[in-house]
Write a protein that holds these residues in place. Structure first.
Motif, PDB file in Angstrom:
ATOM      1  N   VAL A   1       0.860  -1.197   0.000  1.00 52.69           N
ATOM      2  CA  VAL A   1       0.000   0.000   0.000  1.00 52.69           C
ATOM      3  C   VAL A   1       0.886   1.232   0.000  1.00 52.69           C
ATOM      4  CG1 VAL A   1      -1.844   1.289   1.171  1.00 52.69           C
ATOM      5  CG2 VAL A   1      -1.789  -1.202   1.329  1.00 52.69           C
ATOM      6  N   LEU A   2       0.696   2.069  -1.002  1.00 54.39           N
ATOM      7  CA  LEU A   2       1.425   3.335  -1.068  1.00 54.39           C
ATOM      8  C   LEU A   2       0.437   4.444  -0.749  1.00 54.39           C
ATOM      9  CD1 LEU A   2       3.919   5.077  -2.016  1.00 54.39           C
ATOM     10  CD2 LEU A   2       2.898   5.018  -4.272  1.00 54.39           C
TER      11      LEU A   2
ATOM     12  N   ARG B   1      11.185   3.289  -3.553  1.00 58.77           N
ATOM     13  CA  ARG B   1      10.815   4.555  -4.191  1.00 58.77           C
ATOM     14  C   ARG B   1      10.631   4.332  -5.701  1.00 58.77           C
ATOM     15  NH1 ARG B   1      15.038   8.368  -2.761  1.00 58.77           N
ATOM     16  NH2 ARG B   1      16.092   7.679  -4.628  1.00 58.77           N
ATOM     17  N   GLU B   2      11.563   3.556  -6.287  1.00 60.63           N
ATOM     18  CA  GLU B   2      11.489   3.288  -7.727  1.00 60.63           C
ATOM     19  C   GLU B   2      10.300   2.392  -8.066  1.00 60.63           C
ATOM     20  OE1 GLU B   2      13.039   4.970  -9.830  1.00 60.63           O
ATOM     21  OE2 GLU B   2      14.316   5.894  -8.332  1.00 60.63           O
ATOM     22  N   ILE B   3      10.121   1.330  -7.254  1.00 60.58           N
ATOM     23  CA  ILE B   3       9.004   0.414  -7.518  1.00 60.58           C
ATOM     24  C   ILE B   3       7.677   1.177  -7.433  1.00 60.58           C
ATOM     25  CG2 ILE B   3       7.710  -1.564  -6.605  1.00 60.58           C
ATOM     26  CD1 ILE B   3      10.382  -2.858  -5.904  1.00 60.58           C
ATOM     27  N   ALA B   4       7.541   1.967  -6.365  1.00 60.83           N
ATOM     28  CA  ALA B   4       6.293   2.724  -6.169  1.00 60.83           C
ATOM     29  C   ALA B   4       6.063   3.675  -7.342  1.00 60.83           C
ATOM     30  CB  ALA B   4       6.373   3.504  -4.862  1.00 60.83           C
ATOM     31  N   ARG B   5       7.131   4.333  -7.761  1.00 63.59           N
ATOM     32  CA  ARG B   5       7.016   5.297  -8.839  1.00 63.59           C
ATOM     33  C   ARG B   5       6.619   4.622 -10.164  1.00 63.59           C
ATOM     34  NH1 ARG B   5      10.647   9.917 -11.080  1.00 63.59           N
ATOM     35  NH2 ARG B   5      12.511   8.779 -10.511  1.00 63.59           N
ATOM     36  N   VAL B   6       7.289   3.500 -10.473  1.00 61.43           N
ATOM     37  CA  VAL B   6       7.007   2.803 -11.728  1.00 61.43           C
ATOM     38  C   VAL B   6       5.579   2.255 -11.728  1.00 61.43           C
ATOM     39  CG1 VAL B   6       7.580   0.739 -13.084  1.00 61.43           C
ATOM     40  CG2 VAL B   6       9.390   2.232 -12.289  1.00 61.43           C
TER      41      VAL B   6
ATOM     42  N   ASN C   1      11.111   7.737   0.830  1.00 59.31           N
ATOM     43  CA  ASN C   1      12.260   8.623   0.625  1.00 59.31           C
ATOM     44  C   ASN C   1      13.542   8.042   1.207  1.00 59.31           C
ATOM     45  OD1 ASN C   1      10.685  10.615  -0.644  1.00 59.31           O
ATOM     46  ND2 ASN C   1       9.935  11.252   1.359  1.00 59.31           N
ATOM     47  N   GLN C   2      13.394   7.064   2.103  1.00 56.66           N
ATOM     48  CA  GLN C   2      14.581   6.468   2.715  1.00 56.66           C
ATOM     49  C   GLN C   2      14.940   5.112   2.112  1.00 56.66           C
ATOM     50  OE1 GLN C   2      13.635   6.558   6.873  1.00 56.66           O
ATOM     51  NE2 GLN C   2      13.814   8.775   6.959  1.00 56.66           N
TER      52      GLN C   2
END
Lengths: 137, 206
Positions: free
Chosen positions: B85-86, B111-116, B105-106
């Motif tokens: 869950v994002l 961060r990349e997986i969530a963004r993609v 952010n840490q």
């Protein structure tokens, strides 16, 4: 009639439960596990697939989203692991060394139908729970 | 005659190049408009991972929920139970063993997986020229966008990402992620429903 169907149902259940391979000891067999590796800094979870290819066990571990973490093979006679690829962020010589030793130990555990292994020295625990084959297809 | 043909050929080339550019721009605009209009989205998905080395496929099923602008729930139900869950900067990871809340952010990987995942599902990664070099092809009823990562950290994970858009709705219905090794993950989105109310608890990270 109802008893007859119940009997068939039970028989099918027993057959499918038996078909779930915990370690691919024979040529062409494959096994699938829910993989969970816990370290002091965090953990990695995902899926591990093992396939017996002419007596050599070929394996792959990837996370739930499908990103491959590592590809390897295990020679049961020599009890040795060969790492083919490791995801870039884990691809360090000291991580490879620990992974090779631990995976060899883990393969031996799985051969004995034990689903966990703990590297006490490095405080890493491996838990590989078999995934039922019939629901993965 | 030869000169005339050369002139005609040059003219046709210029016309076709402009048409192609315009077409791509129009597609991007349509996708962008659809993404902006999509307040919520929910669907079922089937994820097929092809393992090149083992020549084997593993299929997983689950449900996906999205709410503008930064809420996503990606839930695997078969053959393993796993929830991602994002919600803003926080990610909840839930499996059989434990629940963890991570600050994206840490953690570079998440961060990349969530963004993609977020930008692929919505389709707005077509507009992210810094992260991807994009080419768009049109086939029967589909726009196929091929995204080649430009940033080093993305290139470490993916060789390319291919998005299939339904032309009528300008919505993604299939995502293909091709890794450096040649392994491929195909996610087919089914029973897509947009702009229906989603219970806030779906996106809870607590």
């Amino acid at each position: 009639m109802l008893r007859y169907f119940l009997c068939i149902n039970l028989l099918m259940y027993v057959i499918t439960a038996h078909a779930q391979v915990t370690f691919p000891s024979n040529e062409g067999e494959r096994a699938r596990y829910s993989a969970y590796i816990e370290m002091s800094r965090g953990y990695v979870s995902g899926v591990c697939i093992l396939v017996n290819d002419e007596g050599i066990i070929k394996g792959c571990i990837f996370n739930e989203f499908g990103i491959t973490a590592l590809d390897f093979s295990y020679d049961p006679r020599r009890q040795k692991i060969h790492l083919y690829s490791v995801i870039t962020m884990m691809d360090k010589w000291y991580i490879r060394r620990v992974l090779k030793k631990d995976l060899a130990q883990l393969m031996r555990c799985l051969q004995r139908s034990e689903t966990s292994y703990q590297n006490v020295r490095r405080n890493i625990s491996y838990l590989f729970t078999p995934i039922a084959d019939e629901v993965t297809q | 005659m030869k000169r005339y043909l050369l002139l005609l050929w040059t003219f046709m080339s210029i016309v076709s190049i402009s048409a192609q550019t315009l077409n791509d721009a129009q597609i991007r605009q349509r996708v962008n408009q659809a993404a902006a209009a999509m307040k919520t989205m929910q669907c079922d998905f089937v994820q097929t991972k092809h393992l090149k080395m083992l020549n084997d496929d593993i299929v997983a099923h689950g449900k996906m929920y999205y709410q503008q602008s930064s809420k996503l729930r990606w839930e695997y139900t078969i053959p393993y139970a796993y929830v991602f869950v994002l919600n803003g900067d926080k990610v909840l990871l839930k499996n059989k063993q434990r629940n963890d809340v991570i600050d994206v952010n840490q953690n570079k990987m998440f961060r990349e997986i969530a963004r993609v995942m977020m930008s692929s599902v919505v389709g707005n990664c077509l507009l992210d020229d810094k992260t991807f070099k994009t080419t768009i092809a049109t086939t029967n009823g589909e726009w196929i966008a091929t995204l080649v990562p430009q940033r080093k950290d993305m290139r470490q994970m993916f060789q390319k990402i291919v998005l299939h858009f339904n032309q009528q709705r300008a919505v993604v219905n299939c995502v293909e992620m091709v890794e450096k090794s040649g392994d491929k993950t195909v996610i087919n989105l089914k029973n897509i429903r947009t702009n229906e109310t989603i219970n806030a608890a779906i996106f809870s990270v607590h």
